[in-house]
Structures are given as C-alpha cells and as structure tokens.
Design an enzyme around this catalytic site. Sequence first.
Site, PDB file in Angstrom:
ATOM      1  N   LYS A 187       8.627  -2.790 -14.320  1.00 39.72           N
ATOM      2  CA  LYS A 187       7.724  -2.174 -13.358  1.00 39.72           C
ATOM      3  C   LYS A 187       7.712  -0.675 -13.657  1.00 39.72           C
ATOM      4  O   LYS A 187       8.782  -0.068 -13.816  1.00 39.72           O
ATOM      5  CB  LYS A 187       8.232  -2.429 -11.928  1.00 39.72           C
ATOM      6  CG  LYS A 187       7.495  -1.632 -10.864  1.00 39.72           C
ATOM      7  CD  LYS A 187       7.795  -2.133  -9.467  1.00 39.72           C
ATOM      8  CE  LYS A 187       7.263  -1.178  -8.408  1.00 39.72           C
ATOM      9  NZ  LYS A 187       7.160  -1.782  -7.078  1.00 39.72           N
ATOM     10  N   ARG A 224      11.240  -4.440   3.232  1.00 39.38           N
ATOM     11  CA  ARG A 224      11.184  -3.152   3.949  1.00 39.38           C
ATOM     12  C   ARG A 224      11.111  -3.324   5.440  1.00 39.38           C
ATOM     13  O   ARG A 224      11.032  -2.339   6.164  1.00 39.38           O
ATOM     14  CB  ARG A 224       9.933  -2.371   3.525  1.00 39.38           C
ATOM     15  CG  ARG A 224       9.985  -1.891   2.121  1.00 39.38           C
ATOM     16  CD  ARG A 224       8.771  -1.066   1.804  1.00 39.38           C
ATOM     17  NE  ARG A 224       8.562  -1.131   0.383  1.00 39.38           N
ATOM     18  CZ  ARG A 224       7.500  -0.664  -0.239  1.00 39.38           C
ATOM     19  NH1 ARG A 224       6.536  -0.093   0.441  1.00 39.38           N
ATOM     20  NH2 ARG A 224       7.405  -0.765  -1.539  1.00 39.38           N
ATOM     21  N   GLU A 258       4.178 -10.337  -3.775  1.00 38.64           N
ATOM     22  CA  GLU A 258       5.463  -9.630  -3.678  1.00 38.64           C
ATOM     23  C   GLU A 258       5.667  -9.195  -2.234  1.00 38.64           C
ATOM     24  O   GLU A 258       4.957  -8.325  -1.738  1.00 38.64           O
ATOM     25  CB  GLU A 258       5.456  -8.412  -4.612  1.00 38.64           C
ATOM     26  CG  GLU A 258       6.715  -7.564  -4.485  1.00 38.64           C
ATOM     27  CD  GLU A 258       6.627  -6.256  -5.258  1.00 38.64           C
ATOM     28  OE1 GLU A 258       5.911  -6.189  -6.285  1.00 38.64           O
ATOM     29  OE2 GLU A 258       7.275  -5.281  -4.826  1.00 38.64           O
TER      30      GLU A 258
HETATM   31  C1  3PG Z   1       5.045   0.154  -3.240  1.00 40.05           C
HETATM   32  O1  3PG Z   1       6.164  -0.128  -3.628  1.00 40.05           O
HETATM   33  O2  3PG Z   1       4.769   0.630  -2.135  1.00 40.05           O
HETATM   34  C2  3PG Z   1       3.992  -0.164  -4.195  1.00 40.05           C
HETATM   35  O3  3PG Z   1       4.156   0.621  -5.300  1.00 40.05           O
HETATM   36  C3  3PG Z   1       2.609  -0.091  -3.654  1.00 40.05           C
HETATM   37  O4  3PG Z   1       2.059   1.122  -3.940  1.00 40.05           O
HETATM   38  P1  3PG Z   1       0.578   1.390  -3.456  1.00 40.05           P
HETATM   39  O5  3PG Z   1       0.585   1.288  -1.965  1.00 40.05           O
HETATM   40  O6  3PG Z   1       0.267   2.768  -3.963  1.00 40.05           O
HETATM   41  O7  3PG Z   1      -0.297   0.316  -4.097  1.00 40.05           O
END
Ligand code: 3PG
Length: 214
Positions: free
Chosen positions: A131, A47, A43
């Site tokens: 999710k 961002r 994924e």
């Molecule tokens: C995110 O969208 O940043 C994910 O949920 C990842 O979360 P994490 O860094 O706690 O695994």
Amino acid sequence: MSLPSPFPLLARAPVIPVVVIERLEHAVPLARALVEGGLPLIEVTLRTPVALEAIRAIAAEVEGAILGAGTVTEVAHVEASLEAGAAYLVSPGTTHAFAEALSEAPVPVLPGCATVSEAMALSALGFQVLKFFPAEAAGGVPFLKSIAGPLPHLRFCPTGGIGPNNVETYLALPNVVAVGGSWVVPADAIRAGDFGKVRDLAKAASGLKRAVRF
Ligand code: 3PG
C-alpha cells in the site's frame, strides 16, 4: 517460503473501498451495495468500536464480499481481524517489527509504505504488493513513476487522496495493481442510509481500466 499472494484477490476489482463503519446496522447493506456495484474487495478500517463486529457480520451475511481489515497497526489487530473473518489485511505503515509480524499472517497483506527505504525493507521480507500511503501527500503519481526504475519488481496499491479526478492517472501506471479510496463510500451517504448512491459510485469505479495485467 513465499507469502500469500494478494494478486488473485486484487484481480477482482480495480478499486478497494476504504470503509469506516460508525453504526453496525450500516455494515451489511453497505457491503451489499458495493458487491452489487462490482467492488467486492471491501476494506473495513479498524477505526471504530464496531469495526470487528462489522467484519464478522459482512463475512457471515454478504455473499461475494471479499473482506479485508484496514488500519491494522498492532500485532493484536492481526489475530482479531482473522478471527472476525478478514481475508486480507491492510496497514497504513510498518515498523520493522510489525512488518515481520505481518509477514507471518496466513492471508495476503498489503503493508503500508511511503518511502523508497520502507518499500525496500518490505520487499526484503517478501511482500510483492505494497500500500502506498498517503499517496497524494507522499508524492503521488510522480513517486510511483520514479520508484519503478530502481524497484521494478514491486507493485503498489496507492491510497489517500484518490478520487474521480485522479484515479485514472494512477490506474494507468504499470506498477499500480489497484487503488484504495473512500470516495465510493461517502460518509454522508452512509449516514443517510443512501446505499443506492454507494452502488452507483461503485459501478462507476468498477468499470475503470487499469494498465496492469494479471
Ligand atoms: C484512509 O486510510 O483513510 C484511506 O487512505 C482513505 O483515504 P481517502 O479518504 O483519501 O480515500
């Protein structure tokens, strides 16, 4: 009409690495390391300015990668992600209007929810796998156990705060299909170009057992 099912994709691996690509040149070697480590469901979060280009590069160059776009939060992201080559979409949360737009996507979607009401609204639109975000902050394993009673047909991909210390507890739940997380793609390893470390972390994660049967 039923929505594109995410189950065939999710059957491929118990963990979805949630990737933030700061520099485009990291995209392909990072994706290769994940695929070699047995985590093909990557994924790439929308961002960073290079995220869409990263999706395009991985889709073109990394055989075996099953690429998703994450942090999809606007309708415009849907078309842009599909055009770049995303095979599935992940959102951190959903307004009703956005969920309706996601329900029209031609690829599987994991729409984000954090409450029972949000889960019910998404279920009513036909989504089968949601999710659950931010998993640890929003109730974690006890939330998922509790929701299995009233909403037994729903399955979840919890993400947010999951790592080596708690991942097995999540994967042991019968309503958890897979988990998402960034622990297999540490920012410092990516920055240092240490893709061997990413491959090793992916190998450990890809061997995790889950309770759910496909
Ligand atoms: C995110 O969208 O940043 C994910 O949920 C990842 O979360 P994490 O860094 O706690 O695994």
